[in-house]
Each structure stands twice: as C-alpha cells, then as structure tokens.
Design a protein around this motif. Structure first.
Motif, short mmCIF file in Angstrom:
data_model
loop_
_atom_site.label_atom_id
_atom_site.label_comp_id
_atom_site.label_asym_id
_atom_site.label_seq_id
_atom_site.Cartn_x
_atom_site.Cartn_y
_atom_site.Cartn_z
N ALA A 10 0.81 -1.22 0.00
CA ALA A 10 0.00 0.00 0.00
C ALA A 10 0.84 1.27 0.00
O ALA A 10 0.31 2.37 -0.16
N GLY A 11 2.17 1.11 0.15
CA GLY A 11 3.04 2.29 0.27
C GLY A 11 3.00 3.16 -0.98
O GLY A 11 2.61 2.71 -2.06
N TYR A 12 3.42 4.41 -0.82
CA TYR A 12 3.34 5.37 -1.92
C TYR A 12 4.48 5.23 -2.94
O TYR A 12 4.39 5.71 -4.05
N GLY A 13 5.59 4.61 -2.54
CA GLY A 13 6.71 4.46 -3.47
C GLY A 13 7.30 5.79 -3.90
O GLY A 13 7.63 6.00 -5.06
N THR A 14 7.47 6.70 -2.93
CA THR A 14 7.89 8.07 -3.28
C THR A 14 9.28 8.12 -3.89
O THR A 14 9.58 9.03 -4.66
N GLU A 26 4.94 -1.88 -7.03
CA GLU A 26 5.05 -3.35 -7.16
C GLU A 26 4.87 -3.82 -8.60
O GLU A 26 5.16 -4.96 -8.93
N MET A 105 -2.08 5.15 5.25
CA MET A 105 -0.76 4.52 5.25
C MET A 105 -0.05 4.86 6.58
O MET A 105 0.63 5.86 6.68
N LYS A 106 -0.28 3.99 7.56
CA LYS A 106 0.27 4.27 8.91
C LYS A 106 1.49 3.42 9.20
O LYS A 106 1.82 3.20 10.36
N LEU A 108 4.36 -0.04 8.01
CA LEU A 108 4.38 -1.46 7.66
C LEU A 108 3.65 -2.32 8.70
O LEU A 108 2.91 -3.24 8.36
N ALA A 111 0.10 -1.98 8.11
CA ALA A 111 -0.29 -2.69 6.88
C ALA A 111 -0.45 -4.19 7.17
O ALA A 111 -1.39 -4.84 6.71
N ASP A 130 9.17 -5.11 -3.15
CA ASP A 130 10.24 -4.25 -3.69
C ASP A 130 11.62 -4.75 -3.27
O ASP A 130 12.63 -4.30 -3.81
P1 UTP Z 1 8.69 1.51 2.13
O1 UTP Z 1 9.43 1.96 3.33
O2 UTP Z 1 9.47 1.00 0.98
O3 UTP Z 1 7.74 2.70 1.70
O4 UTP Z 1 7.66 0.42 2.62
P2 UTP Z 1 7.06 3.00 0.33
O5 UTP Z 1 5.99 3.98 0.56
O6 UTP Z 1 6.60 1.72 -0.35
O7 UTP Z 1 8.24 3.60 -0.57
P3 UTP Z 1 9.04 5.00 -0.45
O8 UTP Z 1 9.98 4.84 0.71
O9 UTP Z 1 8.02 6.10 -0.27
O10 UTP Z 1 9.76 5.11 -1.76
C1 UTP Z 1 8.04 -0.93 2.81
C2 UTP Z 1 6.89 -1.82 2.40
O11 UTP Z 1 5.78 -1.62 3.24
C3 UTP Z 1 4.62 -1.29 2.50
C4 UTP Z 1 5.14 -0.75 1.17
O12 UTP Z 1 4.19 -0.96 0.14
C5 UTP Z 1 6.41 -1.58 0.97
O13 UTP Z 1 6.14 -2.85 0.40
N1 UTP Z 1 3.85 -0.30 3.27
C6 UTP Z 1 4.48 0.70 3.92
C7 UTP Z 1 2.48 -0.43 3.33
O14 UTP Z 1 1.86 -1.35 2.73
N2 UTP Z 1 1.77 0.49 4.07
C8 UTP Z 1 2.37 1.50 4.73
O15 UTP Z 1 1.67 2.29 5.40
C9 UTP Z 1 3.77 1.61 4.64
#
Ligand code: UTP
Length: 282
Positions: A10-14, A26, A105-106, A108, A111, A130
């Motif tokens: 669910a992360g933003y992948g910034t 992903e 998004m609170k 890992l 999640a 990732d």
């Molecule tokens: P990351 O620390 O890589 O964060 O999360 P991110 O948002 O995916 O990427 P950046 O840092 O902004 O580039 C580690 C894993 O935890 C998931 C992410 O999808 C990733 O697989 N995650 C993280 C969630 O599912 N939810 C969250 O609230 C945070």
C-alpha cells in the motif's frame, strides 16, 4: 505448513516518483515481469497457495495482473506470443489471491495488521515485493525460511549484512548466533543512526510471523517516522518469547531505490542470457 503469504503493497513508493504517481511500485518490471510476480513465484515455490495482498488507492493494476485478460488472451491465442503469458498463467492456476485495502498509510506494522482479516489465526509469510530476492541455487529465501520455521516454530526475519553507514535505511537487529547464520534476537531498532546501530545486520523484506503478532501490533505505539513499525512489535515478541533472525543465502536487491532496481535489472538480464547456455550443456 505455511500456506498464506501477505504482501503489504500500500506504500506510496515516493522514491520512484514520478513513475509511481499512477502506477503501483510493485508493478515496476524487472525484464518482463513486475516485482510482485517474482514475490508470488517465490511464495509458491515455498509451498504457499494463498496470496493475501494489502493494497491502497491507485493499486488496481495488481489485481488485474493476477487475473485473466480475456480480450488479450483471445487476440494472441495460437500465435507465437501466447507462450509469453505462460509464467503468469501458471502462477494464477497454482494459488488464490485475496485483497484488502489499507485506507491510511500508517506504516508497515499497520499494513500487516490490516492483513489480519485475510490471514486469520495461523502462521504466515510476509513479502515486501520491492525487495527482490534470488536464492541463487540455494532455493528461494522463503523456502529457506520455511525450513527454519519447521524447526523453531517462531517469528523469523531475514537479515543481511549492510555497510554500517546504511543502517538508517533498515530495521537492525542484535542477537546471539545459535547456529551458522541463525541469531536469537535480543534487540531490534528501526532505522538507527549508524552510531547507535546495534550491529550491521539489517532486516530485509521477508518475514515469517506467528498470528499472536496481530495483538502485539495492536498494542504497539507509532515509532520512527510516526508509523506503526513491525520492528517495534517484533522486539516486544523477542522479549516475551523468541524471534529468530536468519542470514539468508542468495542475493537481494532493493528495487524501491533506483540503484537497486538497476542492479536487479542487470543481474536478471545477465542470468537470462546465461540460462539457455546452461540448458544446452545438460
Ligand atoms: P517503504 O518503506 O518501501 O515505503 O515500505 P514505500 O511507501 O513503499 O516507498 P518510499 O519509501 O516512499 O519510496 C516498505 C513496504 O511496506 C509497504 C510498502 O508498500 C512496501 O512494500 N507499506 C508501507 C504499506 O503497505 N503500508 C504503509 O503504510 C507503509
């Protein structure tokens, strides 16, 4: 037996913006396959049949990927392109996919807790897609961890040695080595400054968790970055009972970063060129 694998996605992948503005991180492809497909394949190889995916807004492409595309399949049926879908078709046939959304998004830990509804009361694996792993002749990393779970029956985190200056990018453990590459965890810190890091043993995106972790996460207060951290919950677990850290065998690429993604692409490209040669030798 561990049958379920949770994918927090669910992360933003910034770190990959703007590529990840409208496309899930992903789904970034290494060669022709998206990152999450490699993760699902690793879980299937380790004997898992239920893929539980925690998604968020803008992540619908993941669901479409693990489904049949009738129009496309009809178009390429009987042509030389049809075999290109073999790998994904075979994965879809071997497992089921279920989804839930993390609305905010609170972190890992949060999640993973969101995935409780898909997991229930059994031990499960977690893959952060990732982190792309290749067992490199040793079996997949999850396969290695499942074997360890059979012996220890407790939470397990995969670790690797990282340069000390990079500890602030990872959860870092301290522990007593009880067997070759296997540590009983005594401490865990999320993204410590190199000067405060208890070691250079960093947690990577592979876990096996027992279901009591859900109650522990529920009690875990937001930590580093204001997020609910799985590292903090696992430290509680380690203090109560036992958490193992396992120095896995193989390669890992941080495909959430541009450098790691390019390294992974080069690695898998070189490997794809080698494979036909190996096959000919046999
Ligand atoms: P990351 O620390 O890589 O964060 O999360 P991110 O948002 O995916 O990427 P950046 O840092 O902004 O580039 C580690 C894993 O935890 C998931 C992410 O999808 C990733 O697989 N995650 C993280 C969630 O599912 N939810 C969250 O609230 C945070």
């Amino acid at each position: 037996m561990i049958k379920k694998c949770l994918f927090p996605a669910a992360g933003y992948g910034t770190r990959f913006l703007p590529a990840t503005k409208a496309m899930p991180k992903e789904m970034l492809p290494v060669l022709t396959r998206p990152l999450i497909e490699y993760g699902v394949e690793e879980a299937v190889q380790a004997g898992m049949t239920t893929m539980a995916i925690v998604t968020g807004r803008g992540k619908r492409a993941i669901e479409d990927h693990f489904d049949i595309s009738y129009e496309l399949e009809h178009q390429i049926k009987g042509t030389s392109k049809e075999p290109l879908l073999n790998s994904i078709r075979s994965l879809i046939n071997k497992c089921t996919f279920s989804y839930t959304r993390q609305v905010e998004m609170k972190g890992l830990g949060h999640a993973i807790l969101t995935g409780e509804t898909l997991i229930g009361d059994e031990a499960f694996a977690v893959v952060l897609a990732d982190d792309l792993c290749d067992g490199n002749g040793n079996g997949g990393v999850l396969t290695q961890m499942v074997k360890l779970y059979e012996k220890y029956q407790c939470c397990i985190v995969a670790i690797e040695e990282v340069p000390k200056e990079d500890t602030n990018k990872y959860g870092v453990i301290a522990g007593n080595e009880i067997d070759d590459g296997i540590f009983m965890v005594t401490d865990m810190v999320e993204k410590p400054d190199p000067k405060d890091a208890p070691s250079n043993l960093a947690i990577i995106g592979r876990y096996i968790l027992t279901p009591d972790i859900f109650d522990i996460i529920r009690e875990t207060k937001p930590g580093k970055g204001g997020e609910i951290q799985i590292t903090d919950a696992l430290l509680t677990q380690a203090k109560k009972g036992m958490v193992i850290a396992y120095k896995f065998k193989g390669e890992r690429f941080d495909c959430g970063s541009v450098d790691g993604f390019v390294e992974a692409t080069n690695y898998f490209y070189a490997k794809s060129k080698e494979e036909p040669k190996t096959a000919k030798k046999k």
